[in-house]
Write a protein that holds these residues in place. Structure first.
Motif, PDB file in Angstrom:
ATOM      1  N   ASN A 109       0.815  -1.230   0.000  1.00 55.73           N
ATOM      2  CA  ASN A 109       0.000   0.000   0.000  1.00 55.73           C
ATOM      3  C   ASN A 109       0.842   1.271   0.000  1.00 55.73           C
ATOM      4  O   ASN A 109       0.457   2.271   0.595  1.00 55.73           O
ATOM      5  CB  ASN A 109      -0.950   0.010   1.199  1.00 55.73           C
ATOM      6  N   LYS A 110       1.999   1.215  -0.655  1.00 58.08           N
ATOM      7  CA  LYS A 110       2.874   2.388  -0.691  1.00 58.08           C
ATOM      8  C   LYS A 110       3.004   2.899  -2.117  1.00 58.08           C
ATOM      9  O   LYS A 110       3.126   2.122  -3.053  1.00 58.08           O
ATOM     10  CB  LYS A 110       4.258   2.045  -0.134  1.00 58.08           C
ATOM     11  N   LEU A 111       2.962   4.220  -2.262  1.00 58.04           N
ATOM     12  CA  LEU A 111       3.198   4.861  -3.548  1.00 58.04           C
ATOM     13  C   LEU A 111       4.475   5.685  -3.455  1.00 58.04           C
ATOM     14  O   LEU A 111       4.752   6.305  -2.422  1.00 58.04           O
ATOM     15  CB  LEU A 111       2.025   5.762  -3.931  1.00 58.04           C
ATOM     16  N   VAL A 112       5.254   5.680  -4.524  1.00 64.48           N
ATOM     17  CA  VAL A 112       6.496   6.448  -4.569  1.00 64.48           C
ATOM     18  C   VAL A 112       6.386   7.482  -5.690  1.00 64.48           C
ATOM     19  O   VAL A 112       6.139   7.126  -6.846  1.00 64.48           O
ATOM     20  CB  VAL A 112       7.724   5.547  -4.819  1.00 64.48           C
ATOM     21  N   ILE A 113       6.545   8.749  -5.327  1.00 61.38           N
ATOM     22  CA  ILE A 113       6.524   9.840  -6.310  1.00 61.38           C
ATOM     23  C   ILE A 113       7.963  10.297  -6.531  1.00 61.38           C
ATOM     24  O   ILE A 113       8.630  10.751  -5.605  1.00 61.38           O
ATOM     25  CB  ILE A 113       5.671  11.025  -5.817  1.00 61.38           C
ATOM     26  N   LYS A 114       8.441  10.149  -7.755  1.00 60.09           N
ATOM     27  CA  LYS A 114       9.797  10.585  -8.092  1.00 60.09           C
ATOM     28  C   LYS A 114       9.714  11.793  -9.012  1.00 60.09           C
ATOM     29  O   LYS A 114       9.063  11.736 -10.056  1.00 60.09           O
ATOM     30  CB  LYS A 114      10.569   9.461  -8.771  1.00 60.09           C
ATOM     31  N   VAL A 115      10.339  12.888  -8.609  1.00 59.59           N
ATOM     32  CA  VAL A 115      10.304  14.107  -9.417  1.00 59.59           C
ATOM     33  C   VAL A 115      11.717  14.528  -9.796  1.00 59.59           C
ATOM     34  O   VAL A 115      12.677  14.279  -9.066  1.00 59.59           O
ATOM     35  CB  VAL A 115       9.605  15.272  -8.670  1.00 59.59           C
ATOM     36  N   GLU A 116      11.823  15.138 -10.960  1.00 60.81           N
ATOM     37  CA  GLU A 116      13.070  15.776 -11.403  1.00 60.81           C
ATOM     38  C   GLU A 116      12.768  17.261 -11.574  1.00 60.81           C
ATOM     39  O   GLU A 116      11.969  17.641 -12.427  1.00 60.81           O
ATOM     40  CB  GLU A 116      13.562  15.191 -12.716  1.00 60.81           C
ATOM     41  N   GLU A 117      13.364  18.077 -10.735  1.00 60.87           N
ATOM     42  CA  GLU A 117      13.064  19.504 -10.761  1.00 60.87           C
ATOM     43  C   GLU A 117      13.936  20.224 -11.793  1.00 60.87           C
ATOM     44  O   GLU A 117      14.969  19.712 -12.231  1.00 60.87           O
ATOM     45  CB  GLU A 117      13.265  20.102  -9.370  1.00 60.87           C
ATOM     46  N   GLN A 118      13.509  21.426 -12.161  1.00 57.33           N
ATOM     47  CA  GLN A 118      14.301  22.269 -13.052  1.00 57.33           C
ATOM     48  C   GLN A 118      15.614  22.632 -12.349  1.00 57.33           C
ATOM     49  O   GLN A 118      15.690  22.658 -11.122  1.00 57.33           O
ATOM     50  CB  GLN A 118      13.536  23.547 -13.395  1.00 57.33           C
ATOM     51  N   ASP A 119      16.646  22.912 -13.129  1.00 57.18           N
ATOM     52  CA  ASP A 119      17.950  23.275 -12.554  1.00 57.18           C
ATOM     53  C   ASP A 119      17.979  24.745 -12.147  1.00 57.18           C
ATOM     54  O   ASP A 119      17.419  25.598 -12.829  1.00 57.18           O
ATOM     55  CB  ASP A 119      19.061  23.019 -13.580  1.00 57.18           C
ATOM     56  N   LYS A 120      18.646  25.012 -11.055  1.00 55.19           N
ATOM     57  CA  LYS A 120      18.871  26.395 -10.624  1.00 55.19           C
ATOM     58  C   LYS A 120      20.117  26.914 -11.328  1.00 55.19           C
ATOM     59  O   LYS A 120      21.196  26.334 -11.212  1.00 55.19           O
ATOM     60  CB  LYS A 120      19.047  26.452  -9.100  1.00 55.19           C
TER      61      LYS A 120
END
Length: 261
Positions: A109-120
């Motif tokens: 019952n676990k969800l994993v959200i993986k995000v790649e953010e914009q570069d600073k």
């Protein structure tokens, strides 16, 4: 010729009975296993185990875990099978700070959200405050920072066309050149509304136009390698390429044309 060994039917009957019994037992085990699998599946779907009880977030820096979860529109307690993972990822990518996103399921019952953010890529100066600017021109307005990375500080820019063009130009440059820039001033002229003025970490100044900045600035290391490091001045790459020393008395020429790159 030696005669083959003859086995009577009476001798074969016990073996045939054993084979039939094994087949029956295997079939029975398969049926029982399938039955229990169906029961377990039904129990799982009807129990709290099939509800989202944990959401992990990976790759976030500019957004908090709570913000990422909120933007995904995934809620704890929802059925894990009713969560539209693709739709949640698309929801996340609508945020200008997020470049890519993916949602995966981890049993039970676990969800994993993986995000790649914009570069600073830079900081925007507003008074005494500095705000991080991402490579797509997004200015992070949450809280001004007092500690700056080795990234260019932008002066005189406002959110919009010029800032977006400036960030695209920086994005197109090699990292080592971007890191060699200390400050960039938006300094429009009557003859060039795209004019910018740069101050480099090596003490030189660069005069350029945003229209051609990225394509000409890639030659900066080659240009300064031809100059005397003890004589500082302005490297003008706005139209052509030439060098003008701050103090003409220390140089043989006030303006030194540079070879075409």
């Amino acid at each position: 010729m030696e005669k083959g060994k003859i086995i009577s039917i009476e001798d074969r009957i016990p073996k045939l009975k054993k084979q039939r019994k094994r087949k029956t037992n295997r079939r029975l085990v398969s049926i029982i296993s399938l039955f229990f699998l169906i029961v377990i599946t039904i129990v799982y779907f009807q129990s709290p185990l099939s509800r989202v009880q944990q959401i992990d977030v990976i790759g976030n820096h500019f957004l908090s875990k709570a913000e990422v979860i909120e933007k995904s529109e995934i809620h704890e307690g929802s059925s894990v099978w009713r969560v539209n993972k693709q739709q949640a990822a698309e929801q996340l990518k609508r945020d200008p700070k997020i470049k890519e996103a993916a949602v995966t399921f981890s049993f039970p019952n676990k969800l994993v959200i993986k995000v790649e953010e914009q570069d600073k890529l830079a900081y925007l100066s507003k008074g005494k405050s500095f705000y991080p600017v991402l490579d797509n021109g997004t200015v992070l307005k949450t809280a001004p920072t007092q500690t700056l990375d080795e990234l260019p500080v932008l002066h005189g820019f406002k959110e919009g066309k010029m800032l977006d063009k400036m960030m695209k130009s920086l994005r197109d440059l090699p990292e080592e050149i971007t890191n060699s820039i200390s400050e960039i001033y938006y300094d429009p002229k009557k003859t060039d509304s795209y004019h910018i003025q740069l101050f480099m970490n090596d003490g030189f100044e660069v005069s350029a136009s945003l229209k051609t900045f990225s394509e000409k600035m890639v030659y900066y290391p080659s240009i300064v390698s031809q100059l005397d490091p003890n004589i500082k001045g302005v490297v003008d790459i706005e139209v052509g390429s030439y060098f003008r020393a701050y103090d003409a008395k220390t140089s043989d020429q006030e303006e030194q044309p540079l070879p075409d790159q």
